[in-house]
Design a protein around this motif. Structure first.
Motif, PDB file in Angstrom:
ATOM      1  N   ALA A 155      35.505 -15.525  16.733  1.00 29.83           N
ATOM      2  CA  ALA A 155      34.263 -15.948  17.383  1.00 29.83           C
ATOM      3  C   ALA A 155      33.041 -15.313  16.737  1.00 29.83           C
ATOM      4  CB  ALA A 155      34.314 -15.619  18.871  1.00 29.83           C
ATOM      5  N   ARG A 156      33.223 -14.085  16.274  1.00 24.66           N
ATOM      6  CA  ARG A 156      32.084 -13.366  15.698  1.00 24.66           C
ATOM      7  C   ARG A 156      31.874 -13.643  14.209  1.00 24.66           C
ATOM      8  NH1 ARG A 156      30.053  -9.218  18.917  1.00 24.66           N
ATOM      9  NH2 ARG A 156      31.348  -8.716  20.721  1.00 24.66           N
ATOM     10  N   ALA A 157      32.836 -14.255  13.556  1.00 26.94           N
ATOM     11  CA  ALA A 157      32.653 -14.571  12.135  1.00 26.94           C
ATOM     12  C   ALA A 157      31.689 -15.744  12.019  1.00 26.94           C
ATOM     13  CB  ALA A 157      33.996 -14.939  11.517  1.00 26.94           C
ATOM     14  N   ASP A 158      30.983 -15.807  10.931  1.00 27.95           N
ATOM     15  CA  ASP A 158      30.041 -16.915  10.761  1.00 27.95           C
ATOM     16  C   ASP A 158      30.754 -18.185  10.348  1.00 27.95           C
ATOM     17  OD1 ASP A 158      27.568 -14.722   9.350  1.00 27.95           O
ATOM     18  OD2 ASP A 158      27.742 -15.543  11.376  1.00 27.95           O
ATOM     19  N   GLY A 159      30.109 -19.290  10.529  1.00 30.25           N
ATOM     20  CA  GLY A 159      30.523 -20.535   9.890  1.00 30.25           C
ATOM     21  C   GLY A 159      31.876 -21.083  10.297  1.00 30.25           C
ATOM     22  N   GLU A 160      32.675 -21.313   9.283  1.00 23.88           N
ATOM     23  CA  GLU A 160      33.893 -22.097   9.465  1.00 23.88           C
ATOM     24  C   GLU A 160      34.843 -21.531  10.514  1.00 23.88           C
ATOM     25  OE1 GLU A 160      36.095 -22.663   5.862  1.00 23.88           O
ATOM     26  OE2 GLU A 160      37.459 -24.108   6.784  1.00 23.88           O
ATOM     27  N   ALA A 161      35.031 -20.213  10.491  1.00 22.85           N
ATOM     28  CA  ALA A 161      36.009 -19.614  11.404  1.00 22.85           C
ATOM     29  C   ALA A 161      35.618 -19.874  12.852  1.00 22.85           C
ATOM     30  CB  ALA A 161      36.114 -18.119  11.141  1.00 22.85           C
ATOM     31  N   ARG A 162      34.355 -19.591  13.182  1.00 25.99           N
ATOM     32  CA  ARG A 162      33.906 -19.774  14.553  1.00 25.99           C
ATOM     33  C   ARG A 162      33.977 -21.248  14.946  1.00 25.99           C
ATOM     34  NH1 ARG A 162      30.763 -17.402  18.743  1.00 25.99           N
ATOM     35  NH2 ARG A 162      29.606 -19.020  19.849  1.00 25.99           N
ATOM     36  N   SER A 163      33.532 -22.126  14.072  1.00 23.87           N
ATOM     37  CA  SER A 163      33.523 -23.541  14.470  1.00 23.87           C
ATOM     38  C   SER A 163      34.937 -24.099  14.627  1.00 23.87           C
ATOM     39  CB  SER A 163      32.681 -24.388  13.512  1.00 23.87           C
ATOM     40  OG  SER A 163      33.172 -24.284  12.212  1.00 23.87           O
ATOM     41  N   ARG A 164      35.869 -23.667  13.797  1.00 25.91           N
ATOM     42  CA  ARG A 164      37.261 -24.104  13.974  1.00 25.91           C
ATOM     43  C   ARG A 164      37.797 -23.610  15.322  1.00 25.91           C
ATOM     44  NH1 ARG A 164      41.156 -24.988   9.189  1.00 25.91           N
ATOM     45  NH2 ARG A 164      39.822 -25.214   7.357  1.00 25.91           N
ATOM     46  N   PHE A 165      37.479 -22.350  15.619  1.00 26.10           N
ATOM     47  CA  PHE A 165      37.988 -21.743  16.845  1.00 26.10           C
ATOM     48  C   PHE A 165      37.419 -22.446  18.074  1.00 26.10           C
ATOM     49  CE2 PHE A 165      39.877 -18.845  19.587  1.00 26.10           C
ATOM     50  CZ  PHE A 165      38.960 -18.166  20.368  1.00 26.10           C
ATOM     51  N   VAL A 166      36.120 -22.674  18.076  1.00 25.77           N
ATOM     52  CA  VAL A 166      35.496 -23.344  19.220  1.00 25.77           C
ATOM     53  C   VAL A 166      36.039 -24.765  19.370  1.00 25.77           C
ATOM     54  CG1 VAL A 166      33.312 -24.194  20.166  1.00 25.77           C
ATOM     55  CG2 VAL A 166      33.408 -21.926  19.127  1.00 25.77           C
ATOM     56  N   ALA A 167      36.179 -25.469  18.263  1.00 24.21           N
ATOM     57  CA  ALA A 167      36.722 -26.838  18.305  1.00 24.21           C
ATOM     58  C   ALA A 167      38.139 -26.837  18.881  1.00 24.21           C
ATOM     59  CB  ALA A 167      36.711 -27.448  16.904  1.00 24.21           C
ATOM     60  N   ALA A 168      38.933 -25.837  18.498  1.00 22.26           N
ATOM     61  CA  ALA A 168      40.308 -25.756  19.003  1.00 22.26           C
ATOM     62  C   ALA A 168      40.307 -25.518  20.513  1.00 22.26           C
ATOM     63  CB  ALA A 168      41.074 -24.649  18.286  1.00 22.26           C
ATOM     64  N   LEU A 169      39.454 -24.593  20.963  1.00 25.96           N
ATOM     65  CA  LEU A 169      39.376 -24.320  22.400  1.00 25.96           C
ATOM     66  C   LEU A 169      39.004 -25.585  23.166  1.00 25.96           C
ATOM     67  CD1 LEU A 169      37.519 -20.882  22.509  1.00 25.96           C
ATOM     68  CD2 LEU A 169      39.838 -21.325  23.326  1.00 25.96           C
ATOM     69  N   GLU A 170      38.020 -26.314  22.618  1.00 23.77           N
ATOM     70  CA  GLU A 170      37.569 -27.541  23.292  1.00 23.77           C
ATOM     71  C   GLU A 170      38.663 -28.601  23.315  1.00 23.77           C
ATOM     72  OE1 GLU A 170      33.940 -28.284  21.166  1.00 23.77           O
ATOM     73  OE2 GLU A 170      32.806 -26.906  22.438  1.00 23.77           O
ATOM     74  N   ALA A 171      39.449 -28.671  22.254  1.00 20.34           N
ATOM     75  CA  ALA A 171      40.539 -29.652  22.210  1.00 20.34           C
ATOM     76  C   ALA A 171      41.646 -29.305  23.204  1.00 20.34           C
ATOM     77  CB  ALA A 171      41.114 -29.723  20.795  1.00 20.34           C
ATOM     78  N   LEU A 172      41.850 -28.007  23.426  1.00 25.08           N
ATOM     79  CA  LEU A 172      42.940 -27.571  24.307  1.00 25.08           C
ATOM     80  C   LEU A 172      42.525 -27.451  25.767  1.00 25.08           C
ATOM     81  CD1 LEU A 172      44.446 -24.775  22.019  1.00 25.08           C
ATOM     82  CD2 LEU A 172      45.401 -27.047  22.432  1.00 25.08           C
ATOM     83  N   ALA A 173      41.228 -27.342  26.007  1.00 27.85           N
ATOM     84  CA  ALA A 173      40.744 -27.099  27.371  1.00 27.85           C
ATOM     85  C   ALA A 173      41.250 -28.101  28.412  1.00 27.85           C
ATOM     86  CB  ALA A 173      39.216 -27.016  27.385  1.00 27.85           C
ATOM     87  N   PRO A 174      41.296 -29.394  28.097  1.00 24.88           N
ATOM     88  CA  PRO A 174      41.783 -30.332  29.123  1.00 24.88           C
ATOM     89  C   PRO A 174      43.226 -30.055  29.555  1.00 24.88           C
ATOM     90  CG  PRO A 174      40.672 -31.525  27.366  1.00 24.88           C
ATOM     91  CD  PRO A 174      40.791 -30.104  26.913  1.00 24.88           C
ATOM     92  N   ASP A 175      44.073 -29.603  28.639  1.00 21.22           N
ATOM     93  CA  ASP A 175      45.484 -29.396  28.977  1.00 21.22           C
ATOM     94  C   ASP A 175      45.840 -27.963  29.339  1.00 21.22           C
ATOM     95  OD1 ASP A 175      46.703 -31.867  26.595  1.00 21.22           O
ATOM     96  OD2 ASP A 175      46.298 -32.040  28.755  1.00 21.22           O
ATOM     97  N   ALA A 176      44.945 -27.009  29.061  1.00 23.18           N
ATOM     98  CA  ALA A 176      45.283 -25.605  29.336  1.00 23.18           C
ATOM     99  C   ALA A 176      45.653 -25.349  30.792  1.00 23.18           C
ATOM    100  CB  ALA A 176      44.143 -24.696  28.888  1.00 23.18           C
ATOM    101  N   PRO A 177      44.938 -25.952  31.760  1.00 26.72           N
ATOM    102  CA  PRO A 177      45.252 -25.661  33.169  1.00 26.72           C
ATOM    103  C   PRO A 177      46.652 -26.103  33.604  1.00 26.72           C
ATOM    104  CG  PRO A 177      43.047 -26.582  32.973  1.00 26.72           C
ATOM    105  CD  PRO A 177      43.696 -26.746  31.643  1.00 26.72           C
ATOM    106  N   THR A 178      47.325 -26.896  32.781  1.00 28.18           N
ATOM    107  CA  THR A 178      48.663 -27.353  33.180  1.00 28.18           C
ATOM    108  C   THR A 178      49.660 -26.203  33.308  1.00 28.18           C
ATOM    109  OG1 THR A 178      49.190 -27.873  30.865  1.00 28.18           O
ATOM    110  CG2 THR A 178      48.403 -29.682  32.240  1.00 28.18           C
TER     111      THR A 178
END
Lengths: 259, 335, 144
Positions: A155-178
């Motif tokens: 999350a604290r790295a600039d650029g690609e790392a943070r954006s990949r991580f945030v995108a992954a969280l957003e993709a998983l968020a709908p199913d995480a509560p299962t």
């Protein structure tokens, strides 16, 4: 071990709970074990493999308990391996593959925190489970320490790392509560003290915990409570069917053989 | 006896060493040839070398090449086995195999670390491996076709490796010797796991036994080639520098002595009709291994060489962003 | 105390942010030495080292490489750059006699034999407890 006699409704509800927990640990364990040998850094490879092995070990212990509850002649291996794809009860979060490192860390973060909330909800109603959970929670401390170290760095790295991580969280968020979907027969589990807290309460606690970690990192994701039926899969995904084909292949090649 | 109260003027290093006790004299400010002499005497006398010692270029290069190939082999050796982690037929086998492969990665880490401290960065070693400039052992260039392959590799390939590795526990290069002691201890568990898989199959159904025998037939050739062709002890520089202690043939004989009886006792056969122990000569006779095959394979023309190197290249590229994230990019303040 | 490593310029530790003394930099891969204690009461022994971008991950990796099998009860993880090395043999193995500092400097066999001869006595029971040995059998310098 199963000296405590359980009412049939409770026993069924317990089996359902154990199926969910064991299948979750089994699927995430072997999914993350795929990083063995190919992780981004050699030292990290060893770490991720240990965590995956821990999950498989937890699955094994849970399947062993489940075998005792079902008492239908199946042992832990039969429960883990000898079901059709439709009969697996892992949460939809784990239908997602491990993806890249960002996806793996995002999934581990959501899973480990939700699992921690689930484990914290187990009461003393059935001592064999309570005792196993006490041990599992001790092992899970390391998983949380490790995943939080990576959440922080990505999350604290600039650029690609943070954006990949945030995108992954957003993709998983709908199913995480299962992970925290209320099991069938939750009422019986609460009444018998097998659950000390309902899954909706666990969900609320978990959602707060996720916000507490991600908030200071400038990340917000939407987590909505899951429906109770979300562990049933009448039509398993192609990914899972393929996985099932792989992990049962040797066993099915000579059914009944000892390996 | 010397009067302990006598005072001695402080002498410059060279003269001090002449009083006796020439410890690590090669590190002193001497001519190259003098340093080389002291160094060689130390090593030939069983002494150890540490990372911050002066070393002749020949020694440093030889140790680095030896360790680098070993590290490469551990790293590439992961690939034939990891695809079977997914297919392991019981929970315990899955755990054991994952743990074994994890250990190989751990060994790669330990060995690359030793090589790094000799002066070659890890990324440079990966570059050379993936470009085919450095090598890895023959056995890791072959496919794994069945679950029985997994048993045979974990038992016999690891056994052949441990025979070599035990002979390295007293290597002249200190960090390597110590690492080999740790690795040997860890490998002993792998061999037990492998043997357990093999014995279980041997005691199993007819088709399991067939699968096992077929796997053994396929792996025997590469196993016999693994320690390499006979070499002249007198000309072997790695032996001279005590980087290693035994010749290829000594290792192969040791392997055969321990493991042929253990294979035969399971009712398995070996595909070499000439294999027998010649009591009079005190050694095993066997069909000469196919050294052309060995040469072809270790120069990356084996059945799986290119596929596995390509897999590693792709994987390395795909994970490069992770390394960049934690190494070169400065941490940013929280939002 | 300097380390005479070849090709220092090629090493990964030279990349990244400059090192502040007393501060472990993050984002630079560095070796961390790992010491382990096998069981309660044992000395800390050097186990090896790991490469890590910061102390937090160094501790995690040390646990993996030297503790994942339950083989250690304690680990010390130290950045190699923080390890102060003394190898100077003038200090550690000085050339003049120091045998008065070790048991080997006190061999009394002949003197004791002479004393017993003079006094007409014989050697006391060999198993009698003695304070002038290190406690190990056969250690030179004890009663003979």
């Amino acid at each position: 071990m199963t000296a405590v006699r359980l009412a049939p409704a409770t026993s069924t509800a317990l089996a359902d709970l154990l199926f969910g927990m064991a299948d979750d640990e089994f699927v995430i364990g072997f999914s993350d074990s795929e990083w063995t040998g190919i992780a981004p850094i050699l030292e990290e490879d060893v770490a991720m493999s240990s965590i995956a092995q821990d999950e498989l070990g937890h699955a094994k212990a849970l399947y062993e308990l489940l075998a005792g509850v079902l008492d239908d002649g199946r042992d832990a291996d039969a429960l883990a391996y000898d079901r059709e794809p439709e009969a697996y009860r892992h949460a939809r979060l784990l239908d997602h593959g491990r993806g890249d490192w960002a996806m793996t860390i995002a999934r581990r973060f959501l899973y480990d925190t939700a699992d921690a909330a689930r484990l914290a909800s187990i009461g003393d109603g059935w001592p064999p489970l309570a005792e196993l959970v006490a041990k599992i929670r001790r092992e899970e401390r390391y998983h949380l320490m490790h995943v939080l170290a990576w959440v922080d760095r990505l999350a604290r790295a600039d650029g690609e790392a943070r954006s990949r991580f945030v995108a992954a969280l957003e993709a998983l968020a709908p199913d995480a509560p299962t992970i925290l979907a209320a099991p069938d027969g939750e009422a019986a589990l609460l009444e018998s003290g097998i659950l000390a807290r309902s899954m909706p309460s666990a969900f609320a606690a978990w959602r707060g915990e996720v916000a507490r970690v991600l908030g200071p990192l400038g990340i917000t994701i939407a987590l909505e409570p899951a429906a109770g039926a979300s562990r049933h899969r009448p039509a398993p995904s192609t990914d899972f069917r393929w996985l099932w084909g792989e992990f049962t292949s040797v066993r099915r090649s000579d059914t009944g053989a000892t390996w | 006896m010397t009067d302990p109260l006598a005072l001695d003027p402080v002498l410059p290093p060279r003269e001090r060493s002449e009083l006796g006790g020439r410890a690590r004299a090669w590190n002193e400010d001497l001519s190259h040839d003098e340093r080389y002499e002291h160094f060689e005497a130390h090593v030939l006398g069983g002494g150890k070398i540490e990372p911050n010692d002066w070393m002749p270029d020949e020694y440093r290069a030889a140790v680095l090449r030896f360790i680098e190939m070993h590290a490469n082999s551990e790293l590439m050796g992961v690939l034939p086995e990891r695809e079977w982690i997914m297919r392991a037929p019981t929970l315990r086998r899955k755990l054991a195999l994952t743990s074994k492969v994890q250990d190989e990665v751990g060994h790669a880490q330990l060995l690359y670390r030793v090589a790094e401290d000799l002066g070659k960065p890890r990324e440079a070693m990966f570059d050379d491996l993936l470009a085919g400039k450095t090598k890895f052992h023959n056995v890791f260039h072959y496919p794994t076709r069945t679950w029985a392959d997994i048993g045979v590799i974990a038992w016999l390939v690891d056994a052949a490796a441990i025979v070599a590795q035990q002979a390295l526990r007293d290597s002249s290069y200190g960090p390597y010797a110590r690492t080999m002691q740790k690795i040997c201890w860890e490998e002993s568990v792998h061999i037990m796991h492998g043997r357990d898989v093999v014995v279980t199959l041997a005691n199993g159904t007819a088709s399991q036994r067939e699968m096992l025998q077929e796997a053994l037939n396929r792996w025997w050739g590469p196993l016999m080639q693994m320690h390499g062709p006979r070499s002249d002890r007198a000309k072997d520089r790695d032996l001279h520098w005590r980087i290693k202690a035994k010749t290829s043939e000594e290792l192969r004989q040791e392997f055969l002595t321990i493991y042929v009886p253990r294979i035969l006792e399971l009712g398995l056969t070996l595909p070499d009709p000439a294999l027998r122990h010649d009591k009079a000569a005190g050694e095993w006779r066997y069909t000469d291994p196919d050294w052309n095959e060995l040469r072809t394979v270790v120069t990356n023309h084996g059945p799986m060489s290119e596929a596995r190197l390509e897999f590693r290249r792709l994987n390395r590229e795909a994970t490069a962003w992770v390394r960049a994230a934690i190494l070169h990019e400065a941490p940013r303040a929280a939002a | 105390m300097t380390r005479d490593l070849a090709s220092d310029g090629d090493r990964m530790i030279d990349e990244g942010a400059p090192v502040q003394p007393d501060e472990a930099p993050t984002g630079v891969l560095e070796p961390y030495e790992v010491f382990r204690q096998e069981k309660d009461g044992d000395a800390m022994r050097h186990g090896g080292n790991v490469l890590a971008p910061d102390p937090e991950l160094a501790v995690h990796y040390a646990r993996e490489l030297f503790g994942r099998r339950g083989e250690s009860v304690r680990l010390w993880v130290v950045r190699r750059a923080d390890v102060h090395v003394l190898e100077d043999l003038d200090l550690l193995q000085p050339p003049l006699d120091r045998s008065f500092k070790k048991p080997g400097g006190y061999v009394m066999r002949d003197k004791l034999a002479a004393a017993r001869g003079r006094a007409g006595t014989s050697k006391p029971g060999a198993r009698a407890a003695s304070h002038d040995t290190t406690g190990r059998r056969g250690e030179p310098g004890g009663e003979r």
